[in-house]
Design a protein around this motif. Structure first.
Motif: not given
Length: 250
Positions: A120-121, A151-152, A184-185, A208-209
Motif C-alpha cells: 500500500g505504499y 486495513s482502514r 491513507g495514514l 488504507l484499504y
C-alpha cells in the motif's frame, strides 16, 4: 515514474531497517511461518514466493521447514542481510532484486506471501494493483496467496497521534495523521542517535484499504477466491481482530 519513491531509497532502509526489524519481529517469525504452512498446506519441497521479503525474517523460517523459497525485494542491502542471515542458519534462499510492479517469472509457485504491512505504499493505486497481478501470475493454478497488512478499519481502531521509544541505540519519535477521508495514514518517524545526537527525519504515507475493498481488488487481479481473517489463526475479521489477513486462491 518521476524520481524515486521513498521505499526505493537505500538510505531509508539503512537508517530505519534496524528499527522496523527489531528482535520482537524476529521472535514472531517462526509462528507466522508455521501458520503460512498450515493455511496453504505446504510441506517439504513446496515452492514459496516471499514478495517483499526484506531482511528475510519469514523466508528463512520457511526455508528451515525445507521449503524452496524465493525472496523478492527492491533493496539490495536488505537482500544482502537476508543472505547473511540465511547462511548463519544454514539454509538456502533464492534472492532476487526486482520491483514487484514489473516483476515477471516463468517459474510458478505453490504459494506467495506479502507480510508485515508491506503493501500500500505506491503513489498510485494502479501500481498496487500491478503488484497483486504479478503475484497472481507467478502462482500455479490453485496456488495460495497470503497478504497481511493494516486495513482502514484497523487504522481507525488503533489510531494514535504518536509515541516515542528507544530501540537499536536510537530514540524514536513518531507522529501519525490521517490523509483524506481515511484514504491513507501519514507517518513521520524521527530518529535521534543516542550516542551522537544525529537526527534523521522521514515522512511516508500508506494507502488504507478496507477489507472489502481490498478483497474486491484481489478478486479482480487474478484470484478466484479471497477470505478475510483477523489473524493467522482464522479468527473472524470483526471488532476483536488484531490485524487483517487475506487468504486468496488462484
Amino acid at each position: 515514474m518521476s524520481g524515486k519513491e521513498w521505499f526505493e531509497k537505500e538510505n531509508f532502509w539503512l537508517n530505519y531497517g534496524p528499527i522496523m526489524f527489531d528482535p520482537m519481529r524476529w521472535a514472531e517469525a517462526p509462528g507466522i511461518a508455521e501458520a503460512v504452512c498450515k493455511i496453504a498446506g505446504l510441506s517439504e519441497g513446496s515452492s514459496v514466493l516471499d514478495a517483499g521479503c526484506g531482511v528475510g525474517r519469514i523466508s528463512i523460517e520457511l526455508a528451515l521447514r525445507k521449503l524452496n523459497v524465493t525472496g523478492i525485494d527492491l533493496m539490495q542491502p536488505l537482500l544482502d542481510a537476508a543472505a547473511e542471515s540465511a547462511a548463519d542458519e544454514g539454509v538456502s534462499l533464492n534472492l532476487v532484486n526486482a520491483d514487484l510492479r514489473t516483476f515477471e517469472t516463468s517459474e510458478k509457485f505453490d504459494a506467495a506471501v506479502n507480510l508485515y504491512n508491506s503493501f500500500g505504499y505506491c503513489d498510485a493505486i494502479e501500481d498496487d494493483v500491478k503488484i497483486l497481478q504479478h503475484i497472481a501470475a507467478a502462482l500455479k493454478d490453485g496456488g495460495w496467496f497470503i497478504l497481511e497488512c493494516i486495513s482502514r478499519e484497523m487504522a481507525v481502531k488503533y489510531f494514535t497521534e504518536g509515541e516515542w521509544f528507544e530501540r537499536a541505540g536510537k530514540t524514536v519519535l513518531t507522529e501519525f495523521s490521517v490523509e483524506g477521508a481515511w484514504e491513507g495514514l501519514r507517518s513521520r518517524w524521527i530518529l535521534i542517535d543516542n550516542a551522537t545526537g544525529g537526527r534523521t527525519d522521514h515522512v511516508f504515507v500508506q494507502r488504507l484499504y478496507s477489507a472489502v475493498e481490498l478483497k474486491r481488488i484481489l478478486l479482480a487481479s487474478g484470484f478466484s477466491s479471497c477470505e478475510v481473517y483477523g489473524d493467522f489463526d482464522f479468527s473472524p475479521y470483526n471488532e476483536k481482530a488484531r490485524t487483517m489477513v487475506l487468504v486468496c486462491r488462484k
